[in-house]
Scaffold this motif. Sequence first.
Motif, PDB file in Angstrom:
ATOM      1  N   PHE A  81       0.828  -1.202   0.000  1.00 24.30           N
ATOM      2  CA  PHE A  81       0.000   0.000   0.000  1.00 24.30           C
ATOM      3  C   PHE A  81       0.866   1.258   0.000  1.00 24.30           C
ATOM      4  O   PHE A  81       2.050   1.228   0.348  1.00 24.30           O
ATOM      5  CB  PHE A  81      -0.955   0.017   1.202  1.00 24.30           C
ATOM      6  N   TYR A  82       0.246   2.349  -0.432  1.00 28.04           N
ATOM      7  CA  TYR A  82       0.832   3.684  -0.350  1.00 28.04           C
ATOM      8  C   TYR A  82       0.144   4.446   0.772  1.00 28.04           C
ATOM      9  O   TYR A  82      -1.050   4.253   1.033  1.00 28.04           O
ATOM     10  CB  TYR A  82       0.648   4.437  -1.670  1.00 28.04           C
ATOM     11  N   LEU A  83       0.903   5.343   1.421  1.00 24.95           N
ATOM     12  CA  LEU A  83       0.348   6.196   2.468  1.00 24.95           C
ATOM     13  C   LEU A  83       0.545   7.656   2.095  1.00 24.95           C
ATOM     14  O   LEU A  83       1.560   8.038   1.502  1.00 24.95           O
ATOM     15  CB  LEU A  83       1.038   5.939   3.810  1.00 24.95           C
ATOM     16  N   LEU A  84      -0.422   8.484   2.474  1.00 21.31           N
ATOM     17  CA  LEU A  84      -0.323   9.932   2.364  1.00 21.31           C
ATOM     18  C   LEU A  84      -0.581  10.481   3.755  1.00 21.31           C
ATOM     19  O   LEU A  84      -1.635  10.218   4.355  1.00 21.31           O
ATOM     20  CB  LEU A  84      -1.352  10.465   1.365  1.00 21.31           C
ATOM     21  N   LEU A  85       0.377  11.232   4.302  1.00 20.82           N
ATOM     22  CA  LEU A  85       0.326  11.705   5.677  1.00 20.82           C
ATOM     23  C   LEU A  85       0.030  13.199   5.670  1.00 20.82           C
ATOM     24  O   LEU A  85       0.881  14.018   5.297  1.00 20.82           O
ATOM     25  CB  LEU A  85       1.665  11.438   6.373  1.00 20.82           C
ATOM     26  N   ILE A  86      -1.166  13.570   6.098  1.00 23.04           N
ATOM     27  CA  ILE A  86      -1.621  14.957   6.014  1.00 23.04           C
ATOM     28  C   ILE A  86      -1.818  15.502   7.423  1.00 23.04           C
ATOM     29  O   ILE A  86      -2.770  15.120   8.117  1.00 23.04           O
ATOM     30  CB  ILE A  86      -2.944  15.044   5.229  1.00 23.04           C
ATOM     31  N   VAL A 129      -4.580  10.259   7.581  1.00 20.53           N
ATOM     32  CA  VAL A 129      -3.741   9.325   6.826  1.00 20.53           C
ATOM     33  C   VAL A 129      -4.604   8.636   5.763  1.00 20.53           C
ATOM     34  O   VAL A 129      -5.659   8.085   6.079  1.00 20.53           O
ATOM     35  CB  VAL A 129      -3.101   8.268   7.746  1.00 20.53           C
ATOM     36  N   VAL A 130      -4.133   8.681   4.525  1.00 24.38           N
ATOM     37  CA  VAL A 130      -4.822   8.013   3.422  1.00 24.38           C
ATOM     38  C   VAL A 130      -4.019   6.774   3.042  1.00 24.38           C
ATOM     39  O   VAL A 130      -2.815   6.871   2.778  1.00 24.38           O
ATOM     40  CB  VAL A 130      -4.969   8.944   2.200  1.00 24.38           C
ATOM     41  N   ARG A 131      -4.671   5.637   3.034  1.00 24.37           N
ATOM     42  CA  ARG A 131      -4.023   4.368   2.669  1.00 24.37           C
ATOM     43  C   ARG A 131      -4.644   3.862   1.375  1.00 24.37           C
ATOM     44  O   ARG A 131      -5.860   3.697   1.283  1.00 24.37           O
ATOM     45  CB  ARG A 131      -4.226   3.334   3.777  1.00 24.37           C
ATOM     46  N   ILE A 132      -3.812   3.638   0.348  1.00 23.22           N
ATOM     47  CA  ILE A 132      -4.288   3.210  -0.970  1.00 23.22           C
ATOM     48  C   ILE A 132      -3.624   1.894  -1.329  1.00 23.22           C
ATOM     49  O   ILE A 132      -2.396   1.772  -1.274  1.00 23.22           O
ATOM     50  CB  ILE A 132      -3.957   4.273  -2.041  1.00 23.22           C
ATOM     51  N   VAL A 133      -4.408   0.915  -1.698  1.00 23.82           N
ATOM     52  CA  VAL A 133      -3.873  -0.387  -2.089  1.00 23.82           C
ATOM     53  C   VAL A 133      -2.941  -0.207  -3.291  1.00 23.82           C
ATOM     54  O   VAL A 133      -3.316   0.378  -4.309  1.00 23.82           O
ATOM     55  CB  VAL A 133      -5.019  -1.360  -2.424  1.00 23.82           C
ATOM     56  N   ARG A 134      -1.717  -0.690  -3.153  1.00 25.64           N
ATOM     57  CA  ARG A 134      -0.705  -0.488  -4.196  1.00 25.64           C
ATOM     58  C   ARG A 134      -1.142  -1.069  -5.537  1.00 25.64           C
ATOM     59  O   ARG A 134      -1.004  -0.425  -6.587  1.00 25.64           O
ATOM     60  CB  ARG A 134       0.619  -1.104  -3.756  1.00 25.64           C
TER      61      ARG A 134
END
Length: 330
Positions: A81-86, A129-134
């Motif tokens: 997965f990818y993470l975006l930390l806001i 935090v946004v978690r997106i399946v790679r």
Amino acid sequence: MNVSVPRPHLPLSRFQQLRTRDPDQAREVVGDVFCPHRLTSLDGARTFDTRFHAAAAGRVSLCYLDYGGRVHIAPEAQETFYLLLIPLAGRAELADGPLRAAYGPGAAGVPPVDRGYTIRVGAGSPHLVVRIVREHLERHLRGMLGRRVAEPVRFDLGMDMAAPALRSWRRVLDLLLDEIDDGGRIPLHPLAMRDMERLLLTRLLLGQPHNHSALLHEPPRDAPPRAIRMAAELIEAHAGEELTVEDIAEAVGVGIRALQAGFRRHLDSTPTRFLRETRLRRVRQELTAADPATTKVTDVAARWGFVHPGHFSVSYRRRYGEPPSATLRR
């Protein structure tokens, strides 16, 4: 960065997973959602007070995470997965080997995939935090390019949320967050959620620099007329199913941008607009044949992917010159 609409409560408060002053418990629960990691409280027990909320919508998950005090986090390498930390307030720093990205209001951090990294979070720095399946993100990229890519997507560590393309991405994210927070219908409706995911991923891949950005910004070539005819026939045959632009492009063997360019050239439309018009037409056909005593406009609209009655009614009236209720009564 502050969320764009003031909220009377913490984000995702209906989905609280944890409230604890125990670092071991916080590491275990948060690690189950993300990945194993080392968690060190830099102020000891004095300020450590973790809140963790998490909700999944399709292949995207949104989380609210606040440790209270200063912490240092060292996740293990993960590849799924990818993470975006806001940050919603405060400051943090993301480190990938010698590379550093400090972020706070107006910025965010994007950790690398498939290798370890560290995060140092300041006191009073709650994060969305946004978690997106790679696999989902990389499949979407392949669809946009119309080709396979050898390397995983490697985003820049720092994310400038003031950039116009990323402001647009953040508006989509805020809409999804509002829908989840307020019990909206989009996360529960497969057709609508697929459209939301597609928009979120497209704007992220176009807005946040990464190792495939140059390919994405090359001028697209038009899809040939035969592919456009096949795409139009596919939409007509499957308009009531979970159908996205990437599904259509993959089915006819072209990239998303080539498909979009071909629709503009040959049909003076876009795949999304063509699909929406097809679904509106199917709603009209169903309402025309239905019994008004046993049929609800909202039920028919929802079957064809229109989950916001107000937006649907405006689109229908604009297209047919009357409200859907008038069609049903005839």
